[in-house]
Design a protein around this motif. Sequence first.
Motif, short mmCIF file in Angstrom:
data_model
loop_
_atom_site.label_atom_id
_atom_site.label_comp_id
_atom_site.label_asym_id
_atom_site.label_seq_id
_atom_site.Cartn_x
_atom_site.Cartn_y
_atom_site.Cartn_z
N PRO A 21 0.80 -1.23 0.00
CA PRO A 21 0.00 0.00 0.00
C PRO A 21 0.83 1.27 0.00
O PRO A 21 0.48 2.25 -0.67
CB PRO A 21 -0.82 -0.13 1.29
CG PRO A 21 -0.93 -1.60 1.51
CD PRO A 21 0.38 -2.18 1.05
N GLU A 22 1.97 1.28 0.71
CA GLU A 22 2.77 2.49 0.77
C GLU A 22 3.50 2.79 -0.54
O GLU A 22 4.04 3.90 -0.71
CB GLU A 22 3.78 2.40 1.92
CG GLU A 22 4.80 1.27 1.80
CD GLU A 22 4.33 -0.03 2.43
OE1 GLU A 22 5.18 -0.90 2.68
OE2 GLU A 22 3.11 -0.16 2.68
N ALA A 23 3.53 1.84 -1.46
CA ALA A 23 4.16 2.06 -2.76
C ALA A 23 3.17 2.47 -3.83
O ALA A 23 3.56 2.84 -4.93
CB ALA A 23 4.91 0.80 -3.20
N GLY A 30 -3.73 4.74 -2.58
CA GLY A 30 -2.75 5.82 -2.52
C GLY A 30 -3.25 7.08 -1.84
O GLY A 30 -2.47 8.01 -1.61
N ALA A 31 -4.53 7.13 -1.51
CA ALA A 31 -5.10 8.34 -0.90
C ALA A 31 -4.38 8.71 0.39
O ALA A 31 -4.13 9.90 0.66
CB ALA A 31 -6.59 8.15 -0.66
N CYS A 120 -13.82 13.05 -5.18
CA CYS A 120 -12.75 12.36 -4.47
C CYS A 120 -12.78 10.88 -4.85
O CYS A 120 -13.80 10.21 -4.68
CB CYS A 120 -12.91 12.52 -2.96
SG CYS A 120 -11.50 11.87 -2.03
N GLY A 121 -11.66 10.38 -5.37
CA GLY A 121 -11.61 8.97 -5.69
C GLY A 121 -10.72 8.68 -6.88
O GLY A 121 -9.98 9.55 -7.37
N HIS A 146 2.71 9.38 -12.37
CA HIS A 146 2.66 8.55 -11.16
C HIS A 146 1.94 7.22 -11.39
O HIS A 146 1.81 6.43 -10.45
CB HIS A 146 1.98 9.32 -10.02
CG HIS A 146 2.86 10.37 -9.42
ND1 HIS A 146 4.00 10.08 -8.71
CD2 HIS A 146 2.76 11.72 -9.44
CE1 HIS A 146 4.57 11.19 -8.31
NE2 HIS A 146 3.86 12.21 -8.74
N LEU A 147 1.49 6.98 -12.59
CA LEU A 147 0.80 5.72 -12.86
C LEU A 147 1.79 4.58 -13.04
O LEU A 147 2.84 4.76 -13.67
CB LEU A 147 -0.04 5.83 -14.14
CG LEU A 147 -1.16 6.86 -14.16
CD1 LEU A 147 -1.86 6.80 -15.51
CD2 LEU A 147 -2.15 6.61 -13.03
#
Length: 248
Positions: A21-23, A30-31, A120-121, A146-147
């Motif tokens: 999740p942190e990556a 990623g929120a 938001c999303g 960032h994708l």
Amino acid sequence: MDRTIRTADDVLALMDGLFAPEADRWSERGAHWWDGFYADRSRPVPFFVAKPDENLVRCVERYGTGRGRALDLGCGPGRNALYLAGQGFEVDAVDLSPQALAWALERAREAGADGVRFHCGDAFALAATALTGPYDLIYDSGCFHHLAPHRRVSHLALLERLLAPGGLFGLTCFAAGEGGMGSEVSDAGFYREGGGRLGGLAYTPESLRHVFSGLTELELRRMRDEPEDSEHFGEPFLWTALFRRDRN
């Protein structure tokens, strides 16, 4: 036994889940990371300024005389969305981060701006629900780089679904090469080296032309270096690109 893969979307979701999740900087997971990024508004982050991108202003002045509907992907604190609304566009703006959107809403209230709907999303999920095209302009300032490589498929599908025939797609992203930013690791290396921890991918003009080869190129250049007292934002470590979708 897990045998749930049936569609291309199932494959994309599976690949998202291979990252810690942190990556992850691109899916709803990623929120949390982006909320932390936007939490301290006093940080010296260049694009925290309340100024529109210089290339977006040029695009609107040169091609946007008809105005219409616009979609701002990865809108952050809303600087480009508010500019577009001020130019007469009806704007949808989307970001993963509640912190970023709270800031954008504050800016909108302070400016007395209307004409922007903030969402938001995950834009790729929202493309099938809240984001109802067609849009005359879709603008991506720093979301695309960032994708994860597999999510370029989703980005192209979003453009196919939402960009109007004859519509414009504008982009800023990390530039590869001298003076650029972002990682120049290969697509395969992205998966070997932890993905999101790389801080974004850099692109060459040739790679951008390849990815967006289904669109007609109108402009691809380095972003202009705007001085601090400029009304516009510009940093030369970014590429700016403008494409048009064929009317057929």
